[in-house]
Design a protein around this motif. Structure first.
Motif, PDB file in Angstrom:
ATOM      1  N   GLY A  49       7.276  -7.341  -5.423  1.00 29.80           N
ATOM      2  CA  GLY A  49       6.865  -8.159  -5.260  1.00 29.80           C
ATOM      3  C   GLY A  49       6.285  -8.358  -3.404  1.00 29.80           C
ATOM      4  N   GLN A  50       6.766  -9.492  -2.676  1.00 25.92           N
ATOM      5  CA  GLN A  50       6.639  -9.155  -1.369  1.00 25.92           C
ATOM      6  C   GLN A  50       7.052  -8.075  -0.683  1.00 25.92           C
ATOM      7  OE1 GLN A  50       7.312 -13.266   0.626  1.00 25.92           O
ATOM      8  NE2 GLN A  50       8.043 -14.116  -1.151  1.00 25.92           N
ATOM      9  N   LYS A  51       8.097  -7.316  -1.492  1.00 23.09           N
ATOM     10  CA  LYS A  51       8.008  -6.170  -0.470  1.00 23.09           C
ATOM     11  C   LYS A  51       7.019  -5.188  -0.632  1.00 23.09           C
ATOM     12  CE  LYS A  51      13.482  -6.923  -2.082  1.00 23.09           C
ATOM     13  NZ  LYS A  51      14.281  -5.755  -2.696  1.00 23.09           N
ATOM     14  N   THR A  52       6.284  -5.168  -2.032  1.00 23.71           N
ATOM     15  CA  THR A  52       5.596  -4.307  -2.016  1.00 23.71           C
ATOM     16  C   THR A  52       4.263  -4.060  -0.860  1.00 23.71           C
ATOM     17  OG1 THR A  52       6.251  -3.743  -4.326  1.00 23.71           O
ATOM     18  CG2 THR A  52       3.979  -3.314  -3.581  1.00 23.71           C
ATOM     19  N   ALA A  53       4.568  -5.692  -1.194  1.00 25.62           N
ATOM     20  CA  ALA A  53       2.882  -6.275  -0.010  1.00 25.62           C
ATOM     21  C   ALA A  53       3.076  -5.835   1.433  1.00 25.62           C
ATOM     22  CB  ALA A  53       3.000  -8.007   0.292  1.00 25.62           C
ATOM     23  N   TYR A  54       4.805  -5.752   1.602  1.00 22.51           N
ATOM     24  CA  TYR A  54       4.995  -5.520   3.686  1.00 22.51           C
ATOM     25  C   TYR A  54       4.931  -4.271   3.672  1.00 22.51           C
ATOM     26  CZ  TYR A  54       6.730 -10.109   4.509  1.00 22.51           C
ATOM     27  OH  TYR A  54       7.138 -11.460   4.965  1.00 22.51           O
ATOM     28  N   THR A  91       2.810  -2.135   2.050  1.00 27.59           N
ATOM     29  CA  THR A  91       1.255  -2.295   2.758  1.00 27.59           C
ATOM     30  C   THR A  91       0.618  -2.513   3.431  1.00 27.59           C
ATOM     31  OG1 THR A  91       0.821  -2.592   0.224  1.00 27.59           O
ATOM     32  CG2 THR A  91      -0.623  -2.648   1.154  1.00 27.59           C
ATOM     33  N   LEU A  92       1.473  -4.167   4.107  1.00 30.29           N
ATOM     34  CA  LEU A  92       0.967  -4.144   5.308  1.00 30.29           C
ATOM     35  C   LEU A  92       1.454  -3.592   6.634  1.00 30.29           C
ATOM     36  CD1 LEU A  92      -0.219  -6.553   7.526  1.00 30.29           C
ATOM     37  CD2 LEU A  92       2.041  -7.688   7.127  1.00 30.29           C
ATOM     38  N   THR A  93       2.829  -3.113   6.434  1.00 28.86           N
ATOM     39  CA  THR A  93       2.958  -2.010   7.778  1.00 28.86           C
ATOM     40  C   THR A  93       1.768  -0.940   7.585  1.00 28.86           C
ATOM     41  OG1 THR A  93       4.825  -2.929   7.529  1.00 28.86           O
ATOM     42  CG2 THR A  93       4.895  -0.911   8.398  1.00 28.86           C
ATOM     43  N   LEU A  94       1.945   0.182   6.774  1.00 31.67           N
ATOM     44  CA  LEU A  94       1.418   1.262   6.425  1.00 31.67           C
ATOM     45  C   LEU A  94      -0.490   0.401   7.076  1.00 31.67           C
ATOM     46  CD1 LEU A  94       2.413   2.743   3.129  1.00 31.67           C
ATOM     47  CD2 LEU A  94       2.547   3.620   5.662  1.00 31.67           C
ATOM     48  N   SER A  95      -1.324  -0.041   6.594  1.00 31.11           N
ATOM     49  CA  SER A  95      -2.584  -0.720   6.844  1.00 31.11           C
ATOM     50  C   SER A  95      -2.412  -0.871   8.443  1.00 31.11           C
ATOM     51  CB  SER A  95      -2.820  -2.094   6.062  1.00 31.11           C
ATOM     52  OG  SER A  95      -2.216  -2.787   6.333  1.00 31.11           O
ATOM     53  N   GLN A 151      -5.696  -8.724   2.700  1.00 30.62           N
ATOM     54  CA  GLN A 151      -5.224  -9.104   2.200  1.00 30.62           C
ATOM     55  C   GLN A 151      -3.616  -8.602   1.074  1.00 30.62           C
ATOM     56  OE1 GLN A 151      -8.456  -7.177  -0.739  1.00 30.62           O
ATOM     57  NE2 GLN A 151      -9.358  -6.038   1.079  1.00 30.62           N
ATOM     58  N   SER A 152      -2.865  -8.258   1.895  1.00 28.39           N
ATOM     59  CA  SER A 152      -1.631  -7.472   1.897  1.00 28.39           C
ATOM     60  C   SER A 152      -1.649  -9.207   2.589  1.00 28.39           C
ATOM     61  CB  SER A 152      -0.853  -6.927   2.324  1.00 28.39           C
ATOM     62  OG  SER A 152      -1.632  -5.670   2.228  1.00 28.39           O
ATOM     63  N   MET A 153      -0.993 -10.020   3.377  1.00 24.28           N
ATOM     64  CA  MET A 153      -0.767 -10.998   4.018  1.00 24.28           C
ATOM     65  C   MET A 153      -1.133 -12.093   3.009  1.00 24.28           C
ATOM     66  SD  MET A 153       1.063 -12.667   6.043  1.00 24.28           S
ATOM     67  CE  MET A 153       1.142 -11.442   6.778  1.00 24.28           C
ATOM     68  N   SER A 154      -2.709 -11.914   2.591  1.00 31.09           N
ATOM     69  CA  SER A 154      -2.729 -13.814   1.614  1.00 31.09           C
ATOM     70  C   SER A 154      -1.508 -13.015   0.166  1.00 31.09           C
ATOM     71  CB  SER A 154      -3.674 -12.971   0.897  1.00 31.09           C
ATOM     72  OG  SER A 154      -5.102 -13.617   2.194  1.00 31.09           O
ATOM     73  N   TYR A 155      -1.509 -12.261  -0.078  1.00 34.78           N
ATOM     74  CA  TYR A 155      -0.096 -12.344  -1.191  1.00 34.78           C
ATOM     75  C   TYR A 155       0.908 -12.837  -1.418  1.00 34.78           C
ATOM     76  CZ  TYR A 155       2.531  -9.500  -4.759  1.00 34.78           C
ATOM     77  OH  TYR A 155       3.405  -9.812  -5.853  1.00 34.78           O
ATOM     78  N   GLY A 201       0.621   0.699  -3.958  1.00 35.97           N
ATOM     79  CA  GLY A 201       0.603  -1.244  -3.308  1.00 35.97           C
ATOM     80  C   GLY A 201      -0.225  -1.993  -3.444  1.00 35.97           C
ATOM     81  N   LEU A 202      -1.701  -1.640  -2.458  1.00 32.21           N
ATOM     82  CA  LEU A 202      -2.306  -2.777  -2.976  1.00 32.21           C
ATOM     83  C   LEU A 202      -3.218  -2.935  -3.892  1.00 32.21           C
ATOM     84  CD1 LEU A 202      -4.575  -4.421  -0.365  1.00 32.21           C
ATOM     85  CD2 LEU A 202      -5.939  -2.025  -0.864  1.00 32.21           C
ATOM     86  N   VAL A 203      -3.629  -2.021  -4.610  1.00 37.19           N
ATOM     87  CA  VAL A 203      -3.987  -1.704  -5.870  1.00 37.19           C
ATOM     88  C   VAL A 203      -2.730  -2.789  -6.705  1.00 37.19           C
ATOM     89  CG1 VAL A 203      -3.717  -0.906  -7.858  1.00 37.19           C
ATOM     90  CG2 VAL A 203      -4.838   0.173  -6.247  1.00 37.19           C
ATOM     91  N   LEU A 204      -1.115  -2.155  -6.845  1.00 36.53           N
ATOM     92  CA  LEU A 204      -0.675  -3.566  -7.451  1.00 36.53           C
ATOM     93  C   LEU A 204      -0.762  -5.092  -7.170  1.00 36.53           C
ATOM     94  CD1 LEU A 204       2.271  -1.339  -7.331  1.00 36.53           C
ATOM     95  CD2 LEU A 204       1.478  -2.081  -9.120  1.00 36.53           C
ATOM     96  N   CYS A 205      -0.627  -5.118  -5.860  1.00 42.16           N
ATOM     97  CA  CYS A 205      -1.071  -6.797  -5.624  1.00 42.16           C
ATOM     98  C   CYS A 205      -1.598  -7.285  -5.299  1.00 42.16           C
ATOM     99  CB  CYS A 205      -0.643  -6.955  -3.103  1.00 42.16           C
ATOM    100  SG  CYS A 205       0.540  -6.376  -3.313  1.00 42.16           S
ATOM    101  N   LEU A 206      -2.861  -6.983  -5.177  1.00 42.48           N
ATOM    102  CA  LEU A 206      -4.609  -7.029  -5.958  1.00 42.48           C
ATOM    103  C   LEU A 206      -4.748  -7.320  -7.643  1.00 42.48           C
ATOM    104  CD1 LEU A 206      -7.152  -4.944  -3.950  1.00 42.48           C
ATOM    105  CD2 LEU A 206      -6.228  -7.328  -3.500  1.00 42.48           C
ATOM    106  N   ALA A 207      -4.076  -6.497  -8.441  1.00 44.77           N
ATOM    107  CA  ALA A 207      -4.129  -6.830  -9.754  1.00 44.77           C
ATOM    108  C   ALA A 207      -3.506  -7.729 -10.400  1.00 44.77           C
ATOM    109  CB  ALA A 207      -3.536  -5.708 -10.601  1.00 44.77           C
TER     110      ALA A 207
END
Length: 440
Positions: A392-397, A399-403, A369-373, A60-66
């Protein structure tokens, strides 16, 4: 030395395949040691759940960073977006967390290199650490193209060692071995046994199979075509690491039992010793070539921290002289100064402590970085995005939760590392408060 007001790195030296190799290189040392300690705190199935959760977090982080790095490519990596959506303070907090990870991790890896050399030839200690820092920083100073090509060679050697090990262990594989865990009495061994606490405790070790892949965007300014090369490179690296991590976490404990692999210092080599009845030529080969895995990560993370420090200096978060570049367009002070700091840290000889400190910085940066996305998607909907992350944002959420969950497990597992990491982050915050963001 460059005297430019806005110094630049060398353009167009890295295509998507070299970026993908860089991503694998960042991480590959984690395949040779560290991940297996998860089997000392969890059953095989519990560890596989931990690996799965951390695989989801990193993917998830990689997708957001991409998406973010293709839209706003910079040697600053993900923290440039944090600065855009959360202001100077948010940008500095993200950069500081990444810097903690990338400046401390090489110190841990060079300690592990010393341990490997000690096992092979009886040499270890400060002189070994100094020699590796001097030699590999020296290669970086020659030029980025030469450095990345060297990194490609050592990464290929490291992957070869892993492939040879896994193929050699397949004949010894047994599903029954997976069920033999140090966490359950002998008469209660079951393949799918697990408990929630042990999964939580295993998360920091599962991270070692993926830690630092997020550093690919730090090479954004040196990519040939950032809009396409960055997404393709970082996603390709992550797919390889997912397959690699799954095979390692299944085949190696399946060949030697889950309970036994949890006590190994060098799981690939020790598993080969177990399977072939004592010391073998194959194990010796993997031991020697396995050094390439440690060297690959050591070398590539030096590349990563130098680009991060360069960007932080250029944007006023660190003293200006640290963004100076040589005639070869190499940020020499950004390579040398963190290298000196890392060498000093390596003198502790506490490799696992160093890597635990780095993991805390990493998980904090993932959350930021997840919050930034999320904020970028919400507040800059019109920004041109050459690549859009699925979900989109679901992927980031997710990632944020797991981090955040992973961050809490780091604090629970190693309180000393947590205190040191918090203190170092506190020093960074004090510096920012006292010095402020330097004028552009």
């Amino acid at each position: 030395m460059s005297t430019e007001e806005n110094p630049q790195l060398k353009k167009g030296v890295a295509g998507w395949f070299l970026l993908a190799t860089l991503g694998v290189s960042y991480v590959i040392s984690g395949s040779f040691a560290g991940w297996n300690y998860g089997f000392a705190v969890s059953s095989w199935f519990g560890m596989m759940i931990a690996v799965g959760l951390m695989g989801i977090m990193y993917f998830g982080l990689v997708l957001c960073l991409a998406e973010m790095s293709a839209a706003l490519p910079s040697a600053a990596g993900g923290y440039r977006i944090s600065r855009k959506v959360m202001g100077d303070t948010g940008g500095f907090a993200t950069a500081l967390a990444v810097l903690l990870e990338y400046s401390i991790a090489p110190a841990a890896i060079v300690i592990f290199i010393g341990q490997y050399l000690n096992a092979l030839w009886g040499i270890d200690g400060p002189l070994v650490y100094a020699a590796f820092y001097l030699f590999f920083i020296g290669i970086h100073l020659i030029g980025v193209g030469e450095a990345l090509r060297f990194m490609l060679v050592v990464t290929v050697l490291a992957v070869l060692a892993i492939v040879v090990t896994l193929v050699a262990l397949v004949p010894s594989f047994s599903i029954a071995n997976l069920a033999i865990s140090s966490q359950s009495p002998a008469d209660q061994q079951t393949l799918f046994a697990f408990d929630s606490f042990s999964i939580w405790a295993a998360l920091p070790f599962a991270m070692w199979l993926f830690l630092a892949v997020e550093g690919v965007p730090l090479a954004a300014e040196e990519a040939k075509n950032p809009a396409t090369d960055l997404p393709r490179g970082i996603i390709a690296a992550m797919v390889f690491l997912l397959v690699n991590g799954f095979l390692i976490a299944v085949i190696i404990p399946g060949a030697v039992t889950s309970g036994e692999v949890g006590g190994y210092d060098a799981p690939l080599v020790d598993a080969l010793h177990h399977a072939f009845g004592g010391r073998s030529a194959l194990a010796a080969f993997v031991n020697v070539v396995g050094l390439a895995g440690l060297i690959a990560s050591f070398f590539s993370i030096i590349f990563g921290y130098s680009r991060l420090v360069f960007a932080m200096s250029r944007e006023g978060y660190l003293p200006r002289f640290m963004s100076a570049v040589s005639s070869r367009k190499v940020p020499h002070w950004a390579l040398i100064i963190p290298g000196v700091i890392g060498f000093i840290c390596s003198l502790t000889g506490e490799g696992q402590l160093m890597i635990n400190i780095a993991v805390i910085g990493a998980t904090l940066s993932y959350a930021l970085q997840s919050m930034s996305y999320i904020l970028l998607k919400r507040n800059y909907a019109d920004l041109h995005r050459p690549y859009n992350a699925p979900g989109g944002q679901k992927t980031a959420y997710v990632t944020l939760t797991l981090s955040v969950i992973a961050l809490t497990s780091c604090f629970a597992y190693d309180l000393v590392a947590a205190i040191i990491a918090s203190s170092l982050l506190g020093v960074g915050v004090i510096y920012y408060v006292l010095m402020g963001k330097q004028a552009q």
